[in-house]
Scaffold this motif. Structure first.
Motif, PDB file in Angstrom:
ATOM      1  N   TYR A   5      40.205  66.489  41.004  1.00  0.00           N
ATOM      2  CA  TYR A   5      41.039  65.532  41.743  1.00  0.00           C
ATOM      3  C   TYR A   5      40.600  64.082  41.570  1.00  0.00           C
ATOM      4  O   TYR A   5      40.785  63.266  42.479  1.00  0.00           O
ATOM      5  N   HIS A   6      40.013  63.759  40.437  1.00  0.00           N
ATOM      6  CA  HIS A   6      39.616  62.355  40.219  1.00  0.00           C
ATOM      7  C   HIS A   6      39.603  62.076  38.719  1.00  0.00           C
ATOM      8  O   HIS A   6      38.609  62.307  38.035  1.00  0.00           O
ATOM      9  N   ILE A   7      40.743  61.606  38.206  1.00  0.00           N
ATOM     10  CA  ILE A   7      40.885  61.335  36.770  1.00  0.00           C
ATOM     11  C   ILE A   7      41.716  60.065  36.585  1.00  0.00           C
ATOM     12  O   ILE A   7      42.726  59.871  37.276  1.00  0.00           O
ATOM     13  N   HIS A   8      41.289  59.228  35.656  1.00  0.00           N
ATOM     14  CA  HIS A   8      42.000  57.966  35.373  1.00  0.00           C
ATOM     15  C   HIS A   8      42.756  58.065  34.051  1.00  0.00           C
ATOM     16  O   HIS A   8      42.229  58.591  33.068  1.00  0.00           O
ATOM     17  N   THR A   9      43.983  57.531  34.032  1.00  0.00           N
ATOM     18  CA  THR A   9      44.769  57.530  32.784  1.00  0.00           C
ATOM     19  C   THR A   9      45.343  56.129  32.516  1.00  0.00           C
ATOM     20  O   THR A   9      44.721  55.133  32.890  1.00  0.00           O
ATOM     21  N   GLU A  38      44.763  56.770  39.652  1.00  0.00           N
ATOM     22  CA  GLU A  38      44.523  55.445  39.067  1.00  0.00           C
ATOM     23  C   GLU A  38      43.846  54.528  40.085  1.00  0.00           C
ATOM     24  O   GLU A  38      43.943  54.741  41.294  1.00  0.00           O
ATOM     25  N   HIS A  39      43.191  53.510  39.559  1.00  0.00           N
ATOM     26  CA  HIS A  39      42.531  52.537  40.434  1.00  0.00           C
ATOM     27  C   HIS A  39      43.552  51.701  41.186  1.00  0.00           C
ATOM     28  O   HIS A  39      44.547  51.254  40.606  1.00  0.00           O
ATOM     29  N   LEU A  40      43.278  51.462  42.455  1.00  0.00           N
ATOM     30  CA  LEU A  40      43.985  50.412  43.185  1.00  0.00           C
ATOM     31  C   LEU A  40      42.882  49.504  43.716  1.00  0.00           C
ATOM     32  O   LEU A  40      42.247  49.791  44.731  1.00  0.00           O
ATOM     33  N   ILE A  78      45.723  58.302  43.956  1.00  0.00           N
ATOM     34  CA  ILE A  78      45.256  56.929  43.803  1.00  0.00           C
ATOM     35  C   ILE A  78      43.800  56.863  44.256  1.00  0.00           C
ATOM     36  O   ILE A  78      43.391  57.639  45.113  1.00  0.00           O
ATOM     37  N   GLU A  79      43.028  55.994  43.629  1.00  0.00           N
ATOM     38  CA  GLU A  79      41.670  55.721  44.115  1.00  0.00           C
ATOM     39  C   GLU A  79      41.671  54.282  44.640  1.00  0.00           C
ATOM     40  O   GLU A  79      41.711  53.329  43.855  1.00  0.00           O
ATOM     41  N   ILE A  80      41.637  54.139  45.941  1.00  0.00           N
ATOM     42  CA  ILE A  80      41.650  52.794  46.524  1.00  0.00           C
ATOM     43  C   ILE A  80      40.208  52.315  46.654  1.00  0.00           C
ATOM     44  O   ILE A  80      39.413  52.890  47.394  1.00  0.00           O
ATOM     45  N   SER A 220      35.738  64.711  38.080  1.00  0.00           N
ATOM     46  CA  SER A 220      35.029  64.330  36.849  1.00  0.00           C
ATOM     47  C   SER A 220      34.968  62.808  36.752  1.00  0.00           C
ATOM     48  O   SER A 220      34.093  62.263  36.112  1.00  0.00           O
ATOM     49  N   ASP A 221      35.928  62.110  37.388  1.00  0.00           N
ATOM     50  CA  ASP A 221      36.035  60.656  37.275  1.00  0.00           C
ATOM     51  C   ASP A 221      36.113  60.270  35.793  1.00  0.00           C
ATOM     52  O   ASP A 221      35.538  59.273  35.366  1.00  0.00           O
ATOM     53  N   ALA A 222      36.844  61.100  35.027  1.00  0.00           N
ATOM     54  CA  ALA A 222      36.930  60.867  33.581  1.00  0.00           C
ATOM     55  C   ALA A 222      37.780  59.644  33.279  1.00  0.00           C
ATOM     56  O   ALA A 222      38.818  59.412  33.904  1.00  0.00           O
ATOM     57  N   HIS A 223      37.302  58.843  32.295  1.00  0.00           N
ATOM     58  CA  HIS A 223      38.055  57.707  31.757  1.00  0.00           C
ATOM     59  C   HIS A 223      38.267  57.893  30.255  1.00  0.00           C
ATOM     60  O   HIS A 223      38.917  57.084  29.611  1.00  0.00           O
ATOM     61  N   GLN A 224      37.640  58.935  29.703  1.00  0.00           N
ATOM     62  CA  GLN A 224      37.813  59.291  28.289  1.00  0.00           C
ATOM     63  C   GLN A 224      38.068  60.794  28.249  1.00  0.00           C
ATOM     64  O   GLN A 224      37.430  61.534  29.010  1.00  0.00           O
TER      65      GLN A 224
END
Ligand SMILES: [Zn+2]
Ligand SMILES: [Zn+2]
Length: 246
Positions: A5-9, A38-40, A78-80, A220-224
């Motif tokens: 539940y923590h992935i950035h695209t 996504e980041h907010l 969203i990740e605020i 995972s907080d994956a960015h890649q």
């Protein structure tokens, strides 16, 4: 139930992951549910650097992906960042959209030191206290589903520091989360940065269980794309039940 539940695209300025590739990879690896978060980031210094965000495009993009994908449940999240410091602004941006999951996280100390990036030197005791006080304010004041990466400042450390002096404060954070039904994220991005374990560490997870906390999330907080799923197998099974399905 396999989830993350923590992935950035695409709509996170620091991610190179294409959501379509992520979904294909997650299906391949037998995930049942993933959340794109996504980041907010709304602190004045962040707006200055990255511009004022709009969530409309993001929301439409995820809705379209969801309608094209039946093999896996894709959540629009969203990740605020530092929500407790930008609460009214954040609320005005999210009020019209139906988010499936809201992560709250602390990236900055009160003096605007960024603790989510590799630090040149370890934080002082005063800075660590400030970090946890920010987390306490976040979980006390904001409506979030998950507290993300508690202990993020340690991600670049190569040893596990003694934080026992902060256990009473950490206990307050956990008790507040339990009171307010906020799930505790186990974030394993620390392992790929050289930290010996995931965050928060086992003693803090055990503290949460002792307080009768039951709501866990994994991130995972994956960015890649190659970081997605990496080290997930190191999390003990007893912490791998999704808070969404209790
Ligand atoms: Zn974060
Ligand atoms: Zn993140």
């Amino acid at each position: 139930m396999k989830f993350d539940y923590h992935i950035h695209t695409e709509d996170s300025y620091d991610s190179s992951i294409k959501a379509v590739d992520l979904i294909n990879r997650a299906i391949q690896l037998n995930y049942n549910e993933i959340a794109i978060t996504e980041h907010l980031d709304l602190l004045p210094l962040e707006i200055k650097k990255y511009g004022a965000p709009s969530l409309d495009h993001y929301y439409k993009r995820i809705k379209e992906l969801q309608s094209n994908t039946s093999k896996i449940n894709v959540l629009c999240g969203i990740e605020i960042g530092d929500y407790q410091r930008v609460k009214e602004y954040a609320l005005s941006l999210i009020e019209d959209i139906q988010l499936d999951i809201i992560l709250g996280s602390v990236h900055f100390l009160s003096d605007n030191t960024n603790v989510a990036v590799p630090l040149k030197k370890p934080l002082t005791k005063e800075q660590v206290k400030d970090y946890y006080l920010q987390n306490l304010a976040l979980v006390s004041q904001c409506d979030i589903d998950v507290l993300a990466h508690l202990g993020v400042y340690k991600r670049g450390y190569h040893y596990i520091p003694d934080e026992s002096a902060f256990y009473p404060l950490i206990k307050d954070i956990l008790a507040t989360m339990i009171d307010r039904n906020i799930a505790l994220e186990i974030n394993y991005s620390s392992l790929r940065r050289g930290y010996p374990t995931f965050i928060p560490e086992i003693p803090i997870l055990e503290m949460y269980l002792d307080l009768r906390g039951k709501l866990f999330s994994l991130g995972s907080d994956a960015h890649q794309i190659e970081h997605f799923d990496l080290y997930r197998e190191l999390i003990p099974a007893k912490f791998c039940t999704s808070f969404r399905y209790l």
